[in-house]
Design a protein around this motif. Structure first.
Motif, PDB file in Angstrom:
ATOM      1  N   LEU A 176      64.413  62.506  28.023  1.00  0.00           N
ATOM      2  CA  LEU A 176      64.167  63.087  29.349  1.00  0.00           C
ATOM      3  C   LEU A 176      63.987  64.605  29.233  1.00  0.00           C
ATOM      4  CD1 LEU A 176      64.139  61.494  32.033  1.00  0.00           C
ATOM      5  CD2 LEU A 176      66.450  62.312  32.437  1.00  0.00           C
ATOM      6  N   ALA A 177      64.883  65.235  28.467  1.00  0.00           N
ATOM      7  CA  ALA A 177      64.792  66.694  28.291  1.00  0.00           C
ATOM      8  C   ALA A 177      63.505  67.067  27.553  1.00  0.00           C
ATOM      9  CB  ALA A 177      66.012  67.189  27.521  1.00  0.00           C
ATOM     10  N   PHE A 178      63.100  66.226  26.626  1.00  0.00           N
ATOM     11  CA  PHE A 178      61.914  66.474  25.794  1.00  0.00           C
ATOM     12  C   PHE A 178      60.622  66.329  26.602  1.00  0.00           C
ATOM     13  CE2 PHE A 178      59.027  64.233  22.572  1.00  0.00           C
ATOM     14  CZ  PHE A 178      58.589  65.397  21.966  1.00  0.00           C
ATOM     15  N   ARG A 179      60.549  65.266  27.405  1.00  0.00           N
ATOM     16  CA  ARG A 179      59.286  64.925  28.075  1.00  0.00           C
ATOM     17  C   ARG A 179      59.257  65.199  29.579  1.00  0.00           C
ATOM     18  NH1 ARG A 179      55.545  64.914  24.239  1.00  0.00           N
ATOM     19  NH2 ARG A 179      55.158  62.919  23.234  1.00  0.00           N
ATOM     20  N   LEU A 180      60.411  65.150  30.232  1.00  0.00           N
ATOM     21  CA  LEU A 180      60.427  65.317  31.695  1.00  0.00           C
ATOM     22  C   LEU A 180      61.436  66.401  32.083  1.00  0.00           C
ATOM     23  CD1 LEU A 180      60.344  61.541  32.799  1.00  0.00           C
ATOM     24  CD2 LEU A 180      58.416  63.108  32.609  1.00  0.00           C
ATOM     25  N   PRO A 181      61.126  67.656  31.736  1.00  0.00           N
ATOM     26  CA  PRO A 181      62.098  68.738  31.981  1.00  0.00           C
ATOM     27  C   PRO A 181      62.335  69.004  33.461  1.00  0.00           C
ATOM     28  CG  PRO A 181      60.027  69.602  31.123  1.00  0.00           C
ATOM     29  CD  PRO A 181      59.923  68.105  31.060  1.00  0.00           C
ATOM     30  N   GLU A 182      61.589  68.326  34.331  1.00  0.00           N
ATOM     31  CA  GLU A 182      61.874  68.493  35.770  1.00  0.00           C
ATOM     32  C   GLU A 182      63.184  67.812  36.166  1.00  0.00           C
ATOM     33  OE1 GLU A 182      59.343  66.536  34.584  1.00  0.00           O
ATOM     34  OE2 GLU A 182      58.740  65.037  36.067  1.00  0.00           O
ATOM     35  N   TYR A 183      63.800  67.125  35.202  1.00  0.00           N
ATOM     36  CA  TYR A 183      65.151  66.583  35.426  1.00  0.00           C
ATOM     37  C   TYR A 183      66.151  67.408  34.609  1.00  0.00           C
ATOM     38  CZ  TYR A 183      63.146  62.453  37.628  1.00  0.00           C
ATOM     39  OH  TYR A 183      62.476  61.608  38.485  1.00  0.00           O
ATOM     40  N   ILE A 223      71.606  50.309  30.504  1.00  0.00           N
ATOM     41  CA  ILE A 223      71.218  51.410  31.409  1.00  0.00           C
ATOM     42  C   ILE A 223      70.422  52.459  30.628  1.00  0.00           C
ATOM     43  CG2 ILE A 223      72.073  53.213  32.957  1.00  0.00           C
ATOM     44  CD1 ILE A 223      74.481  51.354  33.494  1.00  0.00           C
ATOM     45  N   GLY A 224      70.853  52.711  29.402  1.00  0.00           N
ATOM     46  CA  GLY A 224      70.117  53.672  28.566  1.00  0.00           C
ATOM     47  C   GLY A 224      68.677  53.221  28.347  1.00  0.00           C
ATOM     48  N   ILE A 225      68.493  51.936  28.059  1.00  0.00           N
ATOM     49  CA  ILE A 225      67.131  51.421  27.854  1.00  0.00           C
ATOM     50  C   ILE A 225      66.351  51.458  29.173  1.00  0.00           C
ATOM     51  CG2 ILE A 225      65.790  49.333  27.341  1.00  0.00           C
ATOM     52  CD1 ILE A 225      66.717  50.540  24.786  1.00  0.00           C
ATOM     53  N   GLY A 226      67.041  51.169  30.276  1.00  0.00           N
ATOM     54  CA  GLY A 226      66.370  51.235  31.576  1.00  0.00           C
ATOM     55  C   GLY A 226      65.865  52.642  31.866  1.00  0.00           C
ATOM     56  N   LEU A 227      66.692  53.628  31.552  1.00  0.00           N
ATOM     57  CA  LEU A 227      66.288  55.027  31.743  1.00  0.00           C
ATOM     58  C   LEU A 227      65.116  55.374  30.820  1.00  0.00           C
ATOM     59  CD1 LEU A 227      66.704  57.887  32.848  1.00  0.00           C
ATOM     60  CD2 LEU A 227      68.555  58.201  31.188  1.00  0.00           C
ATOM     61  N   MET A 228      65.224  54.922  29.584  1.00  0.00           N
ATOM     62  CA  MET A 228      64.172  55.177  28.593  1.00  0.00           C
ATOM     63  C   MET A 228      62.851  54.553  29.060  1.00  0.00           C
ATOM     64  SD  MET A 228      64.907  54.333  24.619  1.00  0.00           S
ATOM     65  CE  MET A 228      66.443  55.179  24.433  1.00  0.00           C
ATOM     66  N   ASP A 229      62.912  53.309  29.523  1.00  0.00           N
ATOM     67  CA  ASP A 229      61.697  52.612  29.970  1.00  0.00           C
ATOM     68  C   ASP A 229      61.049  53.359  31.131  1.00  0.00           C
ATOM     69  OD1 ASP A 229      62.070  50.580  28.127  1.00  0.00           O
ATOM     70  OD2 ASP A 229      62.851  49.124  29.567  1.00  0.00           O
ATOM     71  N   ALA A 230      61.871  53.785  32.100  1.00  0.00           N
ATOM     72  CA  ALA A 230      61.305  54.465  33.276  1.00  0.00           C
ATOM     73  C   ALA A 230      60.709  55.814  32.872  1.00  0.00           C
ATOM     74  CB  ALA A 230      62.384  54.646  34.340  1.00  0.00           C
ATOM     75  N   ALA A 231      61.399  56.533  31.983  1.00  0.00           N
ATOM     76  CA  ALA A 231      60.903  57.848  31.540  1.00  0.00           C
ATOM     77  C   ALA A 231      59.635  57.683  30.703  1.00  0.00           C
ATOM     78  CB  ALA A 231      61.989  58.576  30.742  1.00  0.00           C
ATOM     79  N   PHE A 232      59.669  56.749  29.771  1.00  0.00           N
ATOM     80  CA  PHE A 232      58.506  56.541  28.887  1.00  0.00           C
ATOM     81  C   PHE A 232      57.286  56.103  29.706  1.00  0.00           C
ATOM     82  CE2 PHE A 232      56.080  53.609  26.088  1.00  0.00           C
ATOM     83  CZ  PHE A 232      55.567  54.567  25.239  1.00  0.00           C
ATOM     84  N   ALA A 233      57.487  55.172  30.633  1.00  0.00           N
ATOM     85  CA  ALA A 233      56.362  54.691  31.447  1.00  0.00           C
ATOM     86  C   ALA A 233      55.797  55.829  32.305  1.00  0.00           C
ATOM     87  CB  ALA A 233      56.821  53.525  32.322  1.00  0.00           C
ATOM     88  N   THR A 234      56.654  56.733  32.751  1.00  0.00           N
ATOM     89  CA  THR A 234      56.195  57.889  33.533  1.00  0.00           C
ATOM     90  C   THR A 234      55.292  58.782  32.678  1.00  0.00           C
ATOM     91  OG1 THR A 234      58.175  57.855  34.910  1.00  0.00           O
ATOM     92  CG2 THR A 234      57.004  59.946  34.794  1.00  0.00           C
ATOM     93  N   VAL A 235      55.741  59.020  31.453  1.00  0.00           N
ATOM     94  CA  VAL A 235      54.973  59.882  30.539  1.00  0.00           C
ATOM     95  C   VAL A 235      53.606  59.253  30.232  1.00  0.00           C
ATOM     96  CG1 VAL A 235      54.952  60.802  28.172  1.00  0.00           C
ATOM     97  CG2 VAL A 235      57.048  60.916  29.543  1.00  0.00           C
ATOM     98  N   LEU A 291      71.632  68.944  37.309  1.00  0.00           N
ATOM     99  CA  LEU A 291      71.754  67.708  38.099  1.00  0.00           C
ATOM    100  C   LEU A 291      73.102  67.033  37.884  1.00  0.00           C
ATOM    101  CD1 LEU A 291      68.216  66.139  37.479  1.00  0.00           C
ATOM    102  CD2 LEU A 291      69.047  67.245  39.556  1.00  0.00           C
ATOM    103  N   GLN A 292      73.483  66.911  36.622  1.00  0.00           N
ATOM    104  CA  GLN A 292      74.726  66.216  36.271  1.00  0.00           C
ATOM    105  C   GLN A 292      75.393  66.994  35.134  1.00  0.00           C
ATOM    106  OE1 GLN A 292      75.725  63.843  38.072  1.00  0.00           O
ATOM    107  NE2 GLN A 292      73.917  62.888  38.986  1.00  0.00           N
ATOM    108  N   PRO A 293      76.098  68.093  35.456  1.00  0.00           N
ATOM    109  CA  PRO A 293      76.614  68.978  34.396  1.00  0.00           C
ATOM    110  C   PRO A 293      77.525  68.276  33.389  1.00  0.00           C
ATOM    111  CG  PRO A 293      76.935  69.949  36.579  1.00  0.00           C
ATOM    112  CD  PRO A 293      76.346  68.605  36.801  1.00  0.00           C
ATOM    113  N   ASN A 294      78.368  67.344  33.858  1.00  0.00           N
ATOM    114  CA  ASN A 294      79.268  66.665  32.905  1.00  0.00           C
ATOM    115  C   ASN A 294      78.482  65.821  31.915  1.00  0.00           C
ATOM    116  OD1 ASN A 294      81.467  67.802  34.031  1.00  0.00           O
ATOM    117  ND2 ASN A 294      81.969  66.045  35.342  1.00  0.00           N
ATOM    118  N   LEU A 295      77.459  65.146  32.452  1.00  0.00           N
ATOM    119  CA  LEU A 295      76.599  64.330  31.595  1.00  0.00           C
ATOM    120  C   LEU A 295      75.851  65.225  30.598  1.00  0.00           C
ATOM    121  CD1 LEU A 295      75.669  61.414  31.192  1.00  0.00           C
ATOM    122  CD2 LEU A 295      73.910  61.791  32.938  1.00  0.00           C
TER     123      LEU A 295
END
Ligand SMILES: N[C@@H](CCC(=O)N[C@@H](CS)C(=O)NCC(=O)O)C(=O)O
Length: 197
Positions: free
Chosen positions: A162-169, A95-107, A174-178
């Motif tokens: 995500l925090a570094f490149r897509l601060p709109e998340y 899941i971490g890699i999936g998130l990374m892939d989606a974020a990186f491809a967006t950037v 969004l997910q305070p515990n996370l």
């Protein structure tokens, strides 16, 4: 060993963090390259032209972050990053890699095609993937607690990216515990020493 990398790659950062956690930092030379410039040293190791790439002590070239992490796990000491008796580590890493892939491809899409790339079919699909990953991780990381393995390390790097490149998340909203979980793991020296820049 020599790791070919650039400073903003989340995949390369996962490898560096794994090397530090496994006590291998002193044996690892870092070679900074630009993967977008068809660097010949990088292409010799990884014809796909992507970082990270590793040259092992016996001269073997390795590509792909998780395979490089597996190599570090086999050679260093410290927490077992691929615990055979805990399938959740691998599941979380996926899941971490999936998130990374989606974020990186967006950037990358924004960089080359502008922000309208977000609104196309593929862009919208990537954003849905990011949101779904965050929702899943919000549940899942509660169970992970303070474990250090390939799953938690990969997820924490993806959230940092995500925090570094897509601060709109904004994770804290969004997910305070996370967000709190990420802040805790980011205190580790392995994260501090490899911060995105
Ligand atoms: N699946 C690969 C992804 C590596 C990747 O996409 N690296 C990026 C930098 S973050 C890259 O080198 N991109 C250059 C390119 O795609 O040509 C891994 O896990 O190592």
């Amino acid at each position: 060993m020599e790791l070919l990398l650039n400073a903003t790659s989340p995949y390369a950062r996962v490898c560096r963090i794994c090397a530090i956690e496994r006590g291998l930092a002193g044996r690892l030379r870092l070679r900074w390259v630009d993967p977008w410039a068809d660097d010949s040293a990088l292409l010799a190791v990884n014809p796909a032209g992507r970082v990270p790439a590793l040259i092992t002590d016996d001269g073997q070239g390795l590509a792909e972050a998780l395979l490089i992490a597996l190599h570090f796990n086999a050679h260093g000491t410290g927490p077992d990053l691929f615990p055979a008796d805990d399938g959740s580590a691998l599941a979380r890493a996926g899941i971490g890699i999936g998130l990374m892939d989606a974020a990186f491809a967006t950037v990358i899409a924004r960089k080359h095609q502008g922000s309208e790339s977000d609104r196309g079919l593929l862009g919208a699909r990537r954003h849905r993937a990011i949101r779904r990953c965050l929702e899943r991780l919000a549940v899942d990381t509660g169970e992970a607690g303070d474990k250090i393995d390939i799953g938690t390390l990969t997820v924490a790097v993806a959230l940092d990216y995500l925090a570094f490149r897509l601060p709109e998340y904004p994770l804290a909203d969004l997910q305070p515990n996370l967000g709190r979980w990420r802040a805790r793991i980011a205190e580790r020296p392995s994260f501090q020493e490899t911060a995105f820049s």
